[in-house]
Design a protein around this motif. Structure first.
Motif, mmCIF file in Angstrom:
data_model
loop_
_atom_site.group_PDB
_atom_site.id
_atom_site.type_symbol
_atom_site.label_atom_id
_atom_site.label_comp_id
_atom_site.label_asym_id
_atom_site.label_seq_id
_atom_site.Cartn_x
_atom_site.Cartn_y
_atom_site.Cartn_z
ATOM 1 N N TYR A 1 16.948 -11.293 25.164
ATOM 2 C CA TYR A 1 16.271 -10.338 26.039
ATOM 3 C C TYR A 1 17.343 -9.374 26.534
ATOM 4 O O TYR A 1 18.194 -9.744 27.338
ATOM 5 C CB TYR A 1 15.617 -11.049 27.230
ATOM 6 N N THR A 2 17.314 -8.171 26.031
ATOM 7 C CA THR A 2 18.296 -7.158 26.408
ATOM 8 C C THR A 2 17.749 -6.310 27.547
ATOM 9 O O THR A 2 16.595 -6.456 27.961
ATOM 10 C CB THR A 2 18.630 -6.252 25.213
ATOM 11 N N ASN A 3 18.554 -5.393 28.000
ATOM 12 C CA ASN A 3 18.138 -4.504 29.080
ATOM 13 C C ASN A 3 16.890 -3.703 28.711
ATOM 14 O O ASN A 3 16.085 -3.382 29.575
ATOM 15 C CB ASN A 3 19.280 -3.566 29.471
ATOM 16 N N LEU B 1 16.398 -19.362 24.818
ATOM 17 C CA LEU B 1 16.161 -18.001 25.309
ATOM 18 C C LEU B 1 17.437 -17.507 25.963
ATOM 19 O O LEU B 1 18.062 -18.230 26.751
ATOM 20 C CB LEU B 1 15.019 -17.969 26.315
ATOM 21 N N ILE B 2 17.812 -16.269 25.649
ATOM 22 C CA ILE B 2 19.042 -15.681 26.173
ATOM 23 C C ILE B 2 18.688 -14.414 26.933
ATOM 24 O O ILE B 2 18.195 -13.442 26.352
ATOM 25 C CB ILE B 2 20.030 -15.373 25.033
ATOM 26 N N PHE B 3 18.916 -14.450 28.231
ATOM 27 C CA PHE B 3 18.631 -13.306 29.094
ATOM 28 C C PHE B 3 19.957 -12.652 29.473
ATOM 29 O O PHE B 3 20.755 -13.232 30.205
ATOM 30 C CB PHE B 3 17.899 -13.763 30.370
ATOM 31 N N LEU B 4 20.182 -11.469 28.942
ATOM 32 C CA LEU B 4 21.400 -10.740 29.279
ATOM 33 C C LEU B 4 21.240 -10.094 30.651
ATOM 34 O O LEU B 4 20.212 -10.224 31.298
ATOM 35 C CB LEU B 4 21.700 -9.702 28.203
ATOM 36 N N ARG B 5 22.256 -9.392 31.081
ATOM 37 C CA ARG B 5 22.205 -8.706 32.373
ATOM 38 C C ARG B 5 21.174 -7.581 32.338
ATOM 39 O O ARG B 5 21.006 -6.917 31.323
ATOM 40 C CB ARG B 5 23.554 -8.080 32.699
ATOM 41 N N LYS B 6 20.559 -7.353 33.485
ATOM 42 C CA LYS B 6 19.706 -6.183 33.667
ATOM 43 C C LYS B 6 20.582 -5.114 34.314
ATOM 44 O O LYS B 6 21.280 -5.385 35.290
ATOM 45 C CB LYS B 6 18.523 -6.533 34.573
ATOM 46 N N PHE B 7 20.560 -3.908 33.764
ATOM 47 C CA PHE B 7 21.389 -2.835 34.306
ATOM 48 C C PHE B 7 20.792 -2.394 35.633
ATOM 49 O O PHE B 7 19.684 -1.861 35.687
ATOM 50 C CB PHE B 7 21.456 -1.652 33.334
ATOM 51 N N GLU C 1 23.037 -14.276 31.857
ATOM 52 C CA GLU C 1 24.202 -13.597 32.446
ATOM 53 C C GLU C 1 23.797 -12.854 33.712
ATOM 54 O O GLU C 1 22.688 -12.307 33.800
ATOM 55 C CB GLU C 1 24.741 -12.541 31.489
ATOM 56 N N GLY C 2 24.727 -12.788 34.650
ATOM 57 C CA GLY C 2 24.592 -11.912 35.818
ATOM 58 C C GLY C 2 23.316 -12.109 36.608
ATOM 59 O O GLY C 2 22.971 -13.225 36.993
ATOM 60 N N ASN C 3 22.597 -11.000 36.849
ATOM 61 C CA ASN C 3 21.391 -11.079 37.671
ATOM 62 C C ASN C 3 20.310 -11.940 37.014
ATOM 63 O O ASN C 3 19.508 -12.571 37.706
ATOM 64 C CB ASN C 3 20.871 -9.690 38.045
ATOM 65 N N SER C 4 20.290 -12.013 35.703
ATOM 66 C CA SER C 4 19.360 -12.924 35.016
ATOM 67 C C SER C 4 19.751 -14.376 35.285
ATOM 68 O O SER C 4 18.886 -15.236 35.461
ATOM 69 C CB SER C 4 19.350 -12.657 33.514
ATOM 70 N N ALA C 5 21.040 -14.657 35.332
ATOM 71 C CA ALA C 5 21.516 -16.013 35.626
ATOM 72 C C ALA C 5 21.167 -16.426 37.050
ATOM 73 O O ALA C 5 20.859 -17.591 37.307
ATOM 74 C CB ALA C 5 23.025 -16.096 35.404
ATOM 75 N N SER C 6 21.196 -15.478 37.976
ATOM 76 C CA SER C 6 20.836 -15.781 39.364
ATOM 77 C C SER C 6 19.389 -16.251 39.454
ATOM 78 O O SER C 6 19.071 -17.166 40.213
ATOM 79 C CB SER C 6 21.042 -14.545 40.250
ATOM 80 N N VAL C 7 18.522 -15.644 38.673
ATOM 81 C CA VAL C 7 17.108 -16.042 38.647
ATOM 82 C C VAL C 7 16.950 -17.358 37.882
ATOM 83 O O VAL C 7 16.265 -18.271 38.339
ATOM 84 C CB VAL C 7 16.234 -14.927 38.027
ATOM 85 N N ALA C 8 17.584 -17.468 36.736
ATOM 86 C CA ALA C 8 17.465 -18.670 35.906
ATOM 87 C C ALA C 8 17.978 -19.912 36.628
ATOM 88 O O ALA C 8 17.495 -21.020 36.388
ATOM 89 C CB ALA C 8 18.205 -18.476 34.589
ATOM 90 N N GLN C 9 18.918 -19.737 37.520
ATOM 91 C CA GLN C 9 19.465 -20.858 38.281
ATOM 92 C C GLN C 9 18.357 -21.601 39.022
ATOM 93 O O GLN C 9 18.428 -22.811 39.209
ATOM 94 C CB GLN C 9 20.501 -20.322 39.276
ATOM 95 N N ARG C 10 17.315 -20.930 39.426
ATOM 96 C CA ARG C 10 16.224 -21.538 40.208
ATOM 97 C C ARG C 10 15.211 -22.298 39.356
ATOM 98 O O ARG C 10 14.331 -22.952 39.894
ATOM 99 C CB ARG C 10 15.511 -20.449 41.007
ATOM 100 N N LEU C 11 15.326 -22.214 38.036
ATOM 101 C CA LEU C 11 14.405 -22.939 37.164
ATOM 102 C C LEU C 11 14.647 -24.436 37.317
ATOM 103 O O LEU C 11 15.784 -24.891 37.320
ATOM 104 C CB LEU C 11 14.611 -22.535 35.705
ATOM 105 N N LYS C 12 13.582 -25.192 37.427
ATOM 106 C CA LYS C 12 13.685 -26.647 37.600
ATOM 107 C C LYS C 12 13.425 -27.358 36.283
ATOM 108 O O LYS C 12 12.598 -26.928 35.481
ATOM 109 C CB LYS C 12 12.669 -27.132 38.651
ATOM 110 N N HIS C 13 14.132 -28.460 36.073
ATOM 111 C CA HIS C 13 13.984 -29.312 34.888
ATOM 112 C C HIS C 13 14.113 -28.513 33.595
ATOM 113 O O HIS C 13 13.324 -28.659 32.674
ATOM 114 C CB HIS C 13 12.669 -30.085 34.939
ATOM 115 N N LEU D 1 14.289 -6.185 29.788
ATOM 116 C CA LEU D 1 14.421 -6.618 31.181
ATOM 117 C C LEU D 1 14.222 -5.495 32.189
ATOM 118 O O LEU D 1 13.690 -5.720 33.282
ATOM 119 C CB LEU D 1 15.786 -7.264 31.403
ATOM 120 N N TYR D 2 14.627 -4.294 31.823
ATOM 121 C CA TYR D 2 14.590 -3.171 32.759
ATOM 122 C C TYR D 2 13.183 -2.910 33.309
ATOM 123 O O TYR D 2 13.015 -2.504 34.440
ATOM 124 C CB TYR D 2 15.133 -1.904 32.085
ATOM 125 N N HIS D 3 12.179 -3.184 32.526
ATOM 126 C CA HIS D 3 10.794 -2.884 32.902
ATOM 127 C C HIS D 3 10.100 -4.034 33.615
ATOM 128 O O HIS D 3 8.897 -3.970 33.851
ATOM 129 C CB HIS D 3 9.999 -2.491 31.653
#
Length: 155
Positions: free
Chosen positions: A41-43, A4-10, A70-82, A46-48
């Protein structure tokens, strides 16, 4: 590929036309250059959504081998465990660095550009797979796609 690829949310407040154009162009190039790497997952999607709930729900639903964000999506994904993760310019808080498993240490990769030096310094204090592009103003998935492909293909 089961990624899964989560790009930045504008999320810029009062963006200029240049900001909007840069965002749209980077999103288009990411999809064109990296479309074979997984589900995007593009903006537009993600925007909604609230990223803090949406990203973990999608990961739970699809159970990907890798999450690339990327970006704000990466900040959230960082918290995923295992979960195997490749993060591009996440915001790294000290609280995000507590109780990290050995699996997460070994299978979380972080890439940071010049404007994210402090985040890089925090991240690399816990995660050995950290790279700082100190001479580059902005990195995107498409700019490091060869490295990302090598990581996801070796696992």
């Amino acid at each position: 590929m089961n990624n899964l690829i989560f790009l930045r949310k504008f999320d810029l407040v009062d963006p200029t036309m240049d900001d909007k154009n840069d965002f749209m162009i980077s999103e288009i190039v990411n999809e064109l250059e990296c479309g074979d790497m997984g589900k995007f997952y593009t903006n537009d999607v993600l925007y909604h959504h609230n990223l803090n709930t949406f990203i973990p729900e999608e990961v739970s639903k699809y159970r990907p081998l890798w999450v690339i964000a990327e970006g704000n999506s990466a900040s959230v994904a960082q918290r995923l465990k295992h979960q195997r993760k490749i993060l591009i310019n996440p915001t790294v808080k000290f609280d995000d660095l507590n109780n990290i498993s050995e699996f997460d240490r070994n299978y979380t990769y972080g890439f940071f550009d010049k404007s994210h030096e402090k985040d890089y310094e925090r991240f690399q204090s816990v995660y050995p797979n950290s790279i700082w592009y100190g001479n580059t103003n902005e990195i995107y998935l498409f700019t490091i796609k060869d490295i990302v492909k090598e990581i996801i293909e070796k696992e």
